[in-house]
Write an enzyme that holds these catalytic residues in place. Sequence first.
Site, PDB file in Angstrom:
ATOM      1  N   HIS A 155     -27.099  -8.269  27.048  1.00  0.00           N
ATOM      2  CA  HIS A 155     -26.118  -9.335  26.758  1.00  0.00           C
ATOM      3  C   HIS A 155     -26.807 -10.701  26.652  1.00  0.00           C
ATOM      4  O   HIS A 155     -26.172 -11.718  26.896  1.00  0.00           O
ATOM      5  CB  HIS A 155     -25.023  -9.400  27.825  1.00  0.00           C
ATOM      6  CG  HIS A 155     -24.453  -8.070  28.193  1.00  0.00           C
ATOM      7  ND1 HIS A 155     -23.318  -7.550  27.603  1.00  0.00           N
ATOM      8  CD2 HIS A 155     -24.874  -7.123  29.074  1.00  0.00           C
ATOM      9  CE1 HIS A 155     -23.053  -6.354  28.119  1.00  0.00           C
ATOM     10  NE2 HIS A 155     -23.986  -6.071  29.008  1.00  0.00           N
ATOM     11  N   SER A 276     -39.412 -29.993   9.003  1.00  0.00           N
ATOM     12  CA  SER A 276     -38.140 -30.492   8.509  1.00  0.00           C
ATOM     13  C   SER A 276     -38.408 -31.710   7.644  1.00  0.00           C
ATOM     14  O   SER A 276     -39.321 -32.486   7.913  1.00  0.00           O
ATOM     15  CB  SER A 276     -37.246 -30.863   9.692  1.00  0.00           C
ATOM     16  OG  SER A 276     -36.288 -31.816   9.282  1.00  0.00           O
ATOM     17  N   LYS A 282     -39.817 -31.298  14.264  1.00  0.00           N
ATOM     18  CA  LYS A 282     -39.426 -29.898  14.156  1.00  0.00           C
ATOM     19  C   LYS A 282     -40.490 -28.965  13.599  1.00  0.00           C
ATOM     20  O   LYS A 282     -41.263 -29.319  12.731  1.00  0.00           O
ATOM     21  CB  LYS A 282     -38.152 -29.776  13.320  1.00  0.00           C
ATOM     22  CG  LYS A 282     -36.992 -30.455  14.034  1.00  0.00           C
ATOM     23  CD  LYS A 282     -35.671 -29.955  13.553  1.00  0.00           C
ATOM     24  CE  LYS A 282     -35.448 -28.525  13.975  1.00  0.00           C
ATOM     25  NZ  LYS A 282     -34.156 -28.051  13.500  1.00  0.00           N
ATOM     26  N   GLU A 289     -36.279 -16.458   9.934  1.00  0.00           N
ATOM     27  CA  GLU A 289     -34.882 -16.612   9.500  1.00  0.00           C
ATOM     28  C   GLU A 289     -34.640 -15.918   8.165  1.00  0.00           C
ATOM     29  O   GLU A 289     -33.589 -15.327   7.933  1.00  0.00           O
ATOM     30  CB  GLU A 289     -34.536 -18.100   9.387  1.00  0.00           C
ATOM     31  CG  GLU A 289     -34.470 -18.783  10.737  1.00  0.00           C
ATOM     32  CD  GLU A 289     -34.309 -20.295  10.579  1.00  0.00           C
ATOM     33  OE1 GLU A 289     -33.225 -20.789  10.887  1.00  0.00           O
ATOM     34  OE2 GLU A 289     -35.254 -20.960  10.141  1.00  0.00           O
TER      35      GLU A 289
END
Length: 461
Positions: A155, A276, A282, A289
């Site tokens: 979980h 970024s 970043k 992804e």
Amino acid sequence: MSHIRGRFQKAADKSVAEYTASIPFDWRLYPYDIAGSIAHARMLAKQGIISEKEAETITGGLASIRDEIEQGKFQFKPELEDIHMNIEARLIEKVGEVGGKLHTARSRNDQVALDLRLLAKEAISKALLKLREFQQAVVGLAEANKGVVMPGYTHLQPAQPVLLAHHLLAYFEMLQRDADRFSDCLKRTDVMPLGSGALAGVAYNIDREFLARELGFSQLSQNSIDAVSDRDFVVEYEAAASLCLMHLSRLAEEIILWSSAEFNFIELDDAYATGSSIMPQKKNPDVAELVRGKTGRVYGKLIALLTTMKGLPLAYNRDMQEDKEGFFDTVDTLLSTLGVFTGMIKTLRVKAENTGQAVEQGYILATDLADYLVKKGEPFRTAHDIVGRLVSYAMEKGKSFNDLSLAEYKGFSPLFGEDVYSITVESSIVARDVIGGTAPMQVERALDNAWKKIGDFKDGK
Ligand code: ARG
């Protein structure tokens, strides 16, 4: 103007020619189409259906068409519909009327089935190779971080301590099954359909065994209608790719989580991360992804083909032309994903200090405390209850298990003794000494077994 004349008095409308053409995407069948045609021409000559000289003219012409395509000199014509007719028309242009003999005892229906099977076989071999390289990277990373502990999750809540290597080897197992699925699908793809003609077989004394040998197939299709009308081998490839990408996507998701500031378990190599355009601090896990993102697109192709096929009466229907774009896209997506993901795994850095710190948090040894009581005679269910109350007490006091005094422990069960303090992350891991468990000895064995299955190549050794 259409290539097929005969009963037609007009060429197809331009919109029809464009709508029905497959050449914008099936041009990439050309190496298989030409190999198939060369084998077919040789077979026709061997059987005396055309002369040796005619076969030589045809095969020579086909070879030079291959060169033209490879050198970018070939002009693909949409009005010629597909790769098969583009090549045949060019052949006739180059060698004259004799080129028209190539299509004897053959139909585009068995021809396209052949081309697709040849492409699929190659795609499977490449997938198997890349899967193995990916596994080597994963097992290499596991081995290089053999001693690293981390929280195992259920979980997405810290559950029990595990070795990072154990966690990574879970992916080795998944990928092993993925490889098995591709190998299994190869058996059913490795079937030679030529000789099926349009659907009923051909009315010439052809030699199908010769064709199979020339083209490297181990079996012949046994029903001409089936051979030209099914695409289950493409579905199987897409299903195997979907499952494989599902696994890769889960690992990608973990890499995304682990590289976040919140987890901070790993650092991606600069070469496998992106910045970024607006936020200078970043470092984004875009590769991971996109692995996750592209998985959806591959599932889509699988469902699309299943849906295309489900209502088709036997034998060939033009709907089946829709098999190609999704298939090619899946082949490309799987291979490129495996390639770039392998590089990302090979170069990422594990932050063992942080995984080690994370595993000390969140009462992750609660199961071990319950097991401790069980070993002293408490039934597991009540032991679970006692430790549950102990956790809630410790949380309230803002203490870890280690901060609790023996008196506090004894307040929950008289079975607690001084030895409760010897329960540690290490002891928890060592205790799980079953086949398939996270104990170091078991993981060591699992690593050995993994290397045996994927070859001697050891990453970083
Ligand atoms: N372009 C067709 C396809 O990809 C080739 C087979 C065409 N056969 C036919 N009878 N129209 O399916």
